[in-house]
Scaffold this motif. Structure first.
Motif, mmCIF file in Angstrom:
data_model
loop_
_atom_site.group_PDB
_atom_site.id
_atom_site.type_symbol
_atom_site.label_atom_id
_atom_site.label_comp_id
_atom_site.label_asym_id
_atom_site.label_seq_id
_atom_site.Cartn_x
_atom_site.Cartn_y
_atom_site.Cartn_z
ATOM 1 N N UNK B 185 0.795 -1.216 0.000
ATOM 2 C CA UNK B 185 0.000 0.000 0.000
ATOM 3 C C UNK B 185 0.833 1.273 0.000
ATOM 4 N N UNK B 186 1.982 1.215 0.665
ATOM 5 C CA UNK B 186 2.785 2.430 0.821
ATOM 6 C C UNK B 186 3.528 2.743 -0.477
ATOM 7 N N UNK B 187 3.475 3.998 -0.944
ATOM 8 C CA UNK B 187 4.162 4.314 -2.194
ATOM 9 C C UNK B 187 5.678 4.297 -2.044
ATOM 10 N N UNK B 188 6.350 3.870 -3.092
ATOM 11 C CA UNK B 188 7.809 3.854 -3.111
ATOM 12 C C UNK B 188 8.292 5.042 -3.944
ATOM 13 N N UNK B 189 9.591 5.292 -3.935
ATOM 14 C CA UNK B 189 10.136 6.342 -4.805
ATOM 15 C C UNK B 189 11.456 5.882 -5.399
ATOM 16 N N UNK B 190 11.863 6.573 -6.468
ATOM 17 C CA UNK B 190 13.112 6.178 -7.098
ATOM 18 C C UNK B 190 13.849 7.406 -7.600
ATOM 19 N N UNK B 191 15.121 7.209 -7.838
ATOM 20 C CA UNK B 191 15.959 8.295 -8.321
ATOM 21 C C UNK B 191 16.961 7.715 -9.306
ATOM 22 N N UNK B 192 17.195 8.461 -10.388
ATOM 23 C CA UNK B 192 18.256 8.064 -11.302
ATOM 24 C C UNK B 192 19.450 8.933 -10.988
ATOM 25 N N UNK B 238 13.820 -0.658 2.074
ATOM 26 C CA UNK B 238 14.631 -1.556 1.257
ATOM 27 C C UNK B 238 15.106 -0.723 0.076
ATOM 28 N N UNK B 239 16.390 -0.798 -0.224
ATOM 29 C CA UNK B 239 16.935 -0.028 -1.336
ATOM 30 C C UNK B 239 17.408 -1.002 -2.410
ATOM 31 N N UNK B 240 16.942 -0.752 -3.639
ATOM 32 C CA UNK B 240 17.350 -1.562 -4.781
ATOM 33 C C UNK B 240 18.195 -0.693 -5.691
ATOM 34 N N UNK B 241 19.348 -1.183 -6.080
ATOM 35 C CA UNK B 241 20.189 -0.442 -7.021
ATOM 36 C C UNK B 241 20.435 -1.295 -8.252
ATOM 37 N N UNK B 242 20.259 -0.678 -9.411
ATOM 38 C CA UNK B 242 20.482 -1.380 -10.667
ATOM 39 C C UNK B 242 20.942 -0.363 -11.700
ATOM 40 N N UNK B 243 21.638 -0.821 -12.752
ATOM 41 C CA UNK B 243 22.045 0.120 -13.797
ATOM 42 C C UNK B 243 20.822 0.718 -14.478
ATOM 43 N N UNK B 264 4.487 -2.812 -6.287
ATOM 44 C CA UNK B 264 4.689 -1.444 -5.845
ATOM 45 C C UNK B 264 4.720 -0.499 -7.025
ATOM 46 N N UNK B 265 4.490 0.759 -6.700
ATOM 47 C CA UNK B 265 4.546 1.804 -7.695
ATOM 48 C C UNK B 265 5.433 2.899 -7.124
ATOM 49 N N UNK B 266 6.390 3.351 -7.909
ATOM 50 C CA UNK B 266 7.349 4.334 -7.412
ATOM 51 C C UNK B 266 7.293 5.606 -8.233
ATOM 52 N N UNK B 267 7.283 6.729 -7.533
ATOM 53 C CA UNK B 267 7.323 8.039 -8.182
ATOM 54 C C UNK B 267 8.744 8.581 -8.034
ATOM 55 N N UNK B 268 9.139 9.521 -8.901
ATOM 56 C CA UNK B 268 10.484 10.082 -8.757
ATOM 57 C C UNK B 268 10.626 10.809 -7.418
ATOM 58 N N UNK B 269 11.779 10.755 -6.846
ATOM 59 C CA UNK B 269 12.034 11.409 -5.561
ATOM 60 C C UNK B 269 13.516 11.321 -5.276
ATOM 61 N N UNK B 270 13.865 11.705 -4.058
ATOM 62 C CA UNK B 270 15.270 11.622 -3.677
ATOM 63 C C UNK B 270 15.470 10.364 -2.847
ATOM 64 N N UNK B 271 16.393 9.558 -3.262
ATOM 65 C CA UNK B 271 16.670 8.315 -2.544
ATOM 66 C C UNK B 271 18.126 8.322 -2.115
ATOM 67 N N UNK B 272 18.330 8.311 -0.814
ATOM 68 C CA UNK B 272 19.696 8.242 -0.302
ATOM 69 C C UNK B 272 20.225 6.839 -0.530
#
Lengths: 203, 680
Positions: B185-192, B238-243, B264-272
């Motif tokens: 239920x909780x939204x995730x976020x991602x950063x390139x 949980x942090x996932x890193x991929x190319x 899950x669904x992730x919106x752009x954001x800042x991910x440390x």
């Protein structure tokens, strides 16, 4: 036949200048490559500088490739591209012993039987060109503009099926992009998801 | 030859019926995936929603594709033919597998699997009406070598009825339902970040996960499928890193751990970056920092009630030895060796388990109630010994070693380290968490650092005579101090009994206390005999002690959920109980939660389990029903599906008299719950 394999491997090892697995991004310069064509002649991508070049990954045994050849859609697209002054390179990255792998004479027979119209049919049994461009499926199409930059990367059209009936209603991404390039317009769909069988690389 | 083959094949195609499946030469005997369309209920009620399954069995060596097939391949396409008013939802897939062929990633199923579909039954259908369901399925099936597009025309004929579901069919569907990923239920976020795609998923640190983590993207083109991923648990995330491949407005996907999956669904954001070892080159720095942190943590552990008494005893023995007599340096070194070695062994076991894929944390040995029981007995024995009930008779070989004090010091060190681990958690969390994701030599260094920290004060005493001279002279006060030191040890035993109660329930705690009592009788008896100077003072007490230890064989973890505290008076959710409570005219607050749902935990701590809300519930006679969906209980899954597709958290408020529940927002406030319970 083994002569062809040996020669192909030799060229791939010596002449190929493709960096491994460095898939070019749309808008950036593509890596150069050299490979034997089906007549045993060396084809160098850089010799086509100034012309638009289409790369088509091919595996005659793949049902998705058959869809576009048996319906005549691929030949039609090839003919249209060449008529516009573009260079069409069909590339086979199938490894020896895998589905779709062909040597020179077999490729000549395939091209003749299908009435295919590529400028050249290239053999890449080691998959160096394929991996250098990140080719994933058959068919998988790339368009390189006259300045040597990647203008399109993806599927032939927007109907990812093996059904010939879908061709009539599909948008041919390659023809659309070639037309836009000729008109000096930006390519509206510069990237799509390629569909088909996996390229049968040597593992 | 190829053209002859081509002509022959083209001719064959003209005559072949199932043309599409007959395109691959010799291997054209299909279908390579056997698919059966099964309805959960063959007599669906008008206006209801039922589940259909495509029970699929790939032929050995063949694979069918997930929703996102990966680098190549195709997902299945369904074209439905349904009567007016009926509708079919999207295919819901179980967690797929990864299959890399010649460097290309495929997300596939190689074993039987069943995508599920929700079918909406027309509301105006009349009992006895036929409900024909037809679907044309286009899908691709491949081996490592070839691909065959197949078609399946599937149909099932349903009759409008009472919605009854046969028991065997329900259990079959429940098995398929549990294999589906659960919507997070909780939204995730991602950063390139340059060439790296970094995804952050909120996930409670306390929730257990097993198996290797992997992110299956549903959105195409975000990441390089075939490249390895790094999945790190970092506190409540949980942090996932991929190319990265290209920037996209939104990324959806499935986070899998073993067979468990979360959508899950992730919106752009800042991910440390994950707190540990962000860059591969940085792990040496990280390891060094973690090592220093571990040393500092070890020093702090010395004043913890579980370690301090043991340490003090050893310090006292040094004092007794004085400056000249004995070998303080040797003893200090032996003690240090004991501590460090024990820490390394525990760390090694942990790393071994980690390599074996088991999800364990530090203090893993404390997750087993049998180990807790053993520690409870040990702590009680040490406490009773400090209290002076009995003396520890050192075995002959230990006595000889202890003559120089080093063997004894080593054993004391080992004991201190083993007992210290329960205290390590809160202080050492960060350092140990780091150790778990570092390369193993660095991880072992962290464990070693922890041991070194524990041993450091003692090491100082051994090597700096000035410090020892500062220690008070031996005397009668030592016996008093020893008695006083038994108090923290008794407290430790009490804490262990509490932990045992949390893990094994009231029965387990009673068993543990009984065992401790039995052991105490044994020690008491032996102590009395020792005081009289009886030979073989321990003989009669031994059976009692063995009996106490045998209790460890009986203690079992309490069933999951038994210790869930929740709100006073809360009951486990069931539809039967819900109906009863509503029939009794009581307002009902039903909430659905899972250990892996961070929003649920936040709501529980911040709103549901607060005193104010509990009072308001009590005043309004609100019944509280709790559904725990941690393990994907299919009965709850069906219920949640009917009320809210997004999974947990789900909060339902049943007002007396109203037919439908009110679905509360996913973020609860105390005020909202208080207002509802006061009838507002």
């Amino acid at each position: 036949m083994s002569k062809w394999i040996v020669a192909g491997i030799a060229v791939a090892c010596v002449a190929s200048a493709v960096p491994l697995a460095a898939e070019p991004a749309v808008g950036t310069a593509v890596p150069n490559f050299r490979a034997y064509d089906m007549h045993g002649k060396i084809v160098d991508l850089s010799q086509f500088r100034g012309k638009t070049v289409v790369l088509e990954w091919n595996n005659p045994g793949c049902p998705f490739v058959k869809k576009h050849y048996e319906s005549g859609n691929m030949q039609k697209t090839q003919a249209a591209a060449v008529a516009q002054g573009a260079v069409w390179l069909t590339i086979n990255s199938g490894a020896p012993g895998k589905q779709g792998h062909m040597n020179g004479p077999e490729a000549q027979q395939f091209v003749a039987a299908q009435g295919a119209k590529p400028s050249a049919y290239l053999l890449d049994p080691q998959g160096l060109v394929g991996k250098g461009y990140g080719a994933k499926t058959t068919p998988h199409l790339y368009i390189i503009d006259g300045k040597g930059r990647l203008a399109y990367n993806g599927a032939i059209d927007d109907k990812p099926t093996a059904d010939k009936a879908d061709i009539a209603t599909a948008r041919n991404h390659v023809l659309a992009a070639l037309g836009e390039l000729r008109a000096g317009k930006p390519v509206s769909v510069a990237q799509s998801r390629p569909y088909g069988c996996t390229v049968k690389y040597a593992s | 030859m190829a053209w002859i083959r081509f002509v022959l094949m083209s001719l064959a195609l003209l005559f072949a019926a199932g043309a599409a499946s007959a395109q691959d030469g010799v291997q054209n005997r299909g279908p390579h995936v056997r698919i059966e369309l099964i309805a959960e209920s063959e007599r669906p009620a008008p206006g209801s929603e039922i589940t259909l399954a495509f029970a699929s069995t790939p032929e050995p060596g063949w694979h069918a594709y997930w929703e996102n097939p990966g680098d190549a391949g195709l997902p299945a396409k369904a074209a439905w033919t349904l009567p007016p008013g009926a509708g079919a939802g999207p295919l819901r897939y179980p967690v797929p597998h990864r299959l890399i062929i010649a460097g290309l990633m495929n997300y596939v199923y190689e074993a039987p699997f069943a995508p599920l579909v929700t079918l909406k039954v027309p509301a105006d259908a009349r009992l006895g009406d036929a409900l024909p369901v037809r679907v044309k399925l286009d899908y691709l099936v491949c081996t490592d070598e070839i691909c065959v597009p197949e078609k399946a025309e599937l149909a099932t004929r349903l009759t409008i009825g009472d919605g009854a579901v046969p028991a065997d069919r329900r259990s079959r569907f429940d098995t398929w339902r549990t294999a589906l990923p659960r919507p997070l239920g909780t939204p995730a976020k991602y950063q390139v970040d340059g060439k790296t795609f970094r995804l952050e998923i909120p996930f409670p640190a306390a929730a257990t996960l097993s198996g290797e983590g992997y992110f299956f993207p549903l959105t195409d083109g975000a990441i390089d499928y075939a490249a390895p991923q790094r999945v790190v648990r970092d506190g409540d995330r949980i942090v996932v890193e991929a190319p990265s491949k290209r920037a996209l407005p939104k990324v959806e996907g499935l986070l899998a751990f073993g067979s468990q999956g979360f959508l899950l669904s992730a919106a752009p954001g800042t991910v440390a970056a994950a707190s540990a070892g962000a860059a591969p080159a940085g792990w040496i720095t990280t390891a060094l920092l973690a090592f220093l942190g571990a040393v500092a943590g070890g020093v702090i552990l010395n004043i913890m009630p579980c370690v301090f008494p043991i340490l003090s005893l050893k310090a006292l023995s040094l004092v007794k030895a004085g400056d000249e007599a004995g070998n303080p340096r040797g003893e200090a070194l032996a003690y240090t060796a004991g501590v460090v070695l024990t820490c390394l062994v525990l760390g090694g076991i942990l790393l071994g388990l980690r390599a074996g894929g088991a999800a364990v944390g530090w203090a893993f040995q404390l997750q087993d109630p049998r180990v807790i029981l053993f520690l409870l007995l040990l702590a009680s024995a040490i406490a009773l010994n400090l209290a002076g009930l009995f003396e520890i008779p050192a075995p002959a070989f230990a006595n000889r070693a202890a003559a120089r004090g080093q063997g004894g010091a080593f054993l004391t060190g080992a004991l201190a380290a083993f007992v210290a681990t329960p205290c390590a958690g809160p202080f050492m969390g960060a350092a140990l968490g780091t150790a778990l994701i570092l390369p193993w030599p660095a991880a072992l260094a962290v464990f070693g650092g922890l041991g070194l920290g524990i041993a450091l004060p003692f090491l100082l005493l051994g090597f700096v005579p000035a410090l020892r001279r500062r220690l008070p002279r031996p005397g009668a006060w030592m016996a008093t101090l020893r008695r006083i030191l038994s108090i923290p040890m008794f407290l430790t035993a009490l804490a262990l009994a509490w932990v045992l109660g949390r893990q094994a329930g009231v029965d387990g705690m009673a068993l543990g206390l009984g065992a401790a009592l039995l052991a105490a009788f044994g020690f008491w008896w032996a102590g009395r005999r020792q005081a009289r100077g009886a030979s073989h003072a321990w003989l009669p007490a031994l059976p009692l002690l063995l009996l106490a230890l045998a209790a460890a064989a009986l203690v079992r973890p309490a069933p999951v959920g038994a210790e869930r505290p929740a709100v006073a008076g809360a009951e486990p959710f069931s539809e039967v109980r819900l109906a009863e409570l509503r029939a009794a005219g009581r307002p009902v607050f039903a909430y659905f939660t899972a250990d892996w749902c961070l929003t649920c935990k936040v709501n529980e701590k911040g709103a549901i389990e607060t005193e104010a809300v509990a009072d308001a519930f009590a005043k309004g006679k609100v019944a509280v029903l709790v559904g725990d969906w941690t393990n994907g209980d299919p009965a709850l899954g069906r219920f949640i599906e009917r009320h809210n597709r997004a999974g947990v958290p789900l909060y339902l408020w049943y007002k007396p008299g109203s037919a439908e529940p009110e679905v509360l927002p996913q973020i609860l406030t105390q005020a909202m719950l208080r207002n509802l319970s006061s009838g507002g």
